[in-house]
Design an enzyme around this catalytic site. Structure first.
Site, PDB file in Angstrom:
ATOM      1  N   ASP A   8       4.617 -14.918   5.831  1.00 25.44           N
ATOM      2  CA  ASP A   8       2.670 -15.074   6.018  1.00 25.44           C
ATOM      3  C   ASP A   8       2.975 -13.040   6.413  1.00 25.44           C
ATOM      4  OD1 ASP A   8       3.064 -17.393   6.674  1.00 25.44           O
ATOM      5  OD2 ASP A   8       0.547 -17.534   6.647  1.00 25.44           O
ATOM      6  N   HIS A  68      -5.744 -20.420   3.867  1.00 22.35           N
ATOM      7  CA  HIS A  68      -6.843 -19.225   3.552  1.00 22.35           C
ATOM      8  C   HIS A  68      -6.804 -18.304   2.492  1.00 22.35           C
ATOM      9  CE1 HIS A  68      -7.775 -18.279   7.597  1.00 22.35           C
ATOM     10  NE2 HIS A  68      -6.795 -18.468   8.473  1.00 22.35           N
TER      11      HIS A  68
HETATM   12 FE   LIG Z   1      -0.526 -17.374   7.872  1.00 20.55          FE
HETATM   13 FE   LIG Z   2      -2.604 -20.136   7.067  1.00 27.39          FE
END
Ligand SMILES: [Fe+2]
Ligand SMILES: [Fe+2]
Length: 273
Positions: A8, A68
Site C-alpha cells: 500500500d 478504499h
Molecule cells: Fe491500505
Molecule cells: Fe485497506
C-alpha cells in the site's frame, strides 16, 4: 519471470518515493512485471486518476486498490477506462471496473493479476473471497496460457490471509497480503510453488502509525476521542514489498525475497522528530 510487488502506497510520501525510486529499481533488478497497491496513495484514502498515472508512469504494470478503492470518487469512472487499475473482485457486484485481468509481459508472456478483500474484522461486509477467486484461478491455470499469476489479498486478519495462501498453493505464483501496512517476517515459497507473505508492508513513512501522522491515532487510543481526521505522515518513505522469481514453463515461484528500499540518507535526516 522477475516480479516485484509493492504494498500500500500511503500519501504523498509514498507516491513520491515510488515516482522517484521505482524506475531505477525496475532497471537495476531487470524486473519483468511490477504490481503496486495504490489504495491509500491520495491523502491516505483512495487513489485519484492523477496519482494512478504517477504510479503507472513510474513503472507499475498494474495498480491494485482495496477497501478504499472508491474513496476518491473520480476512480468510479477512471477504473472503467484504465485496465491497468484493478479493484477487488468481491468489492460489490455492481462496482465499476474489474477484479482480475490478464496482462502482457515482455517476451509475449502473460500474467494474471487478481485482488480480493477479506471478510474478517473488515469495516464493511464483502462477499466470500475464496469462492470469488476460485473460478478465476481455474480459468487461468498458471503454466497454461498465463506464465505467472499474482493474488493481492487485502484484509485485516492474519488467519484469513494464511488460509488464502494455502487455498491458492499450487495454483497461483504469488499470494501476498496487503491492508495492514506492516511487513510480516514469513515470506516463503509454499510446497505447491506459491510464494507467500502475510503482509507486504506499506510504501510510506514508517515514523508514523501505519502511515498516518502519529498524533490523531495516539489521541484516540489515549482518550477514546477523536479531534480530527487521520493525515498521512509526510516524512521520507520506505518502499516495502517482495521480489519473486517464477518459472515460465510451470508458473511456480522459484524464489521469494523480502524487498525493502529505505529512503536516501539525506531524506532520512530531514525526517520529522
Ligand atoms: Fe491500505
Ligand atoms: Fe485497506
Amino acid at each position: 519471470m522477475k516480479l516485484l510487488f509493492l504494498g500500500d502506497v500511503v500519501g504523498r510520501a509514498g507516491r513520491t518515493a515510488v515516482r522517484d525510486r521505482l524506475p531505477a529499481i525496475r532497471a537495476a533488478r531487470r524486473l519483468d512485471f511490477v504490481v503496486v497497491n495504490g489504495e491509500n496513495a491520495t491523502g491516505g484514502a483512495g487513489l485519484s486518476p492523477d496519482h494512478a498515472r504517477i504510479l503507472l508512469e513510474a513503472g507499475a504494470d498494474v495498480v491494485t486498490l482495496g477497501d478504499h478503492a472508491f474513496d476518491q470518487r473520480d476512480m468510479l469512472q477512471f477504473v472503467e477506462s484504465e485496465p491497468r487499475v484493478l479493484r477487488p473482485l468481491n468489492y460489490a457486484k455492481a462496482a465499476p471496473g474489474r477484479g482480475a485481468r490478464v496482462y502482457d509481459a515482455p517476451g509475449g508472456r502473460k500474467v494474471l493479476v487478481a485482488q480480493a478483500l477479506g471478510q474478517v474484522f473488515m469495516k464493511r461486509p464483502f462477499d466470500d473471497p475464496f469462492s470469488a477467486l476460485d473460478p478465476v484461478l481455474k480459468q487461468h491455470p498458471r503454466g497454461g496460457l498465463v506464465q505467472a499469476s499474482l493474488v493481492d489479498f487485502h484484509c485485516e486478519a492474519t488467519s484469513e490471509k494464511n488460509a488464502m495462501g494455502w487455498y491458492c498453493d499450487g495454483r497461483a505464483s504469488l499470494v501476498v497480503g496487503t491492508h495492514t501496512h506492516v511487513p510480516t517476517a514469513d515470506a516463503r515459497v509454499l510446497p505447491g510453488g506459491t510464494a507467500y507473505q502475510t503482509d507486504a508492508g506499506m510504501c510510506g513513512d514508517y515514523a508514523s502509525i501505519i502511515g498516518m501522522d502519529r498524533e490523531e491515532p495516539l489521541r484516540r487510543f489515549l482518550t477514546g476521542m477523536s479531534k480530527g481526521r487521520f493525515a498521512p505522515a509526510e516524512g521520507a518513505a520506505t518502499l516495502c514489498g517482495l521480489l519473486v522469481e517464477t518459472d515460465d514453463r510451470t508458473g511456480r515461484a522459484t524464489s521469494v525475497e523480502v524487498f525493502r528500499d529505505e529512503p536516501p540518507i539525506a531524506d532520512r535526516e530531514a525526517l520529522p522528530s
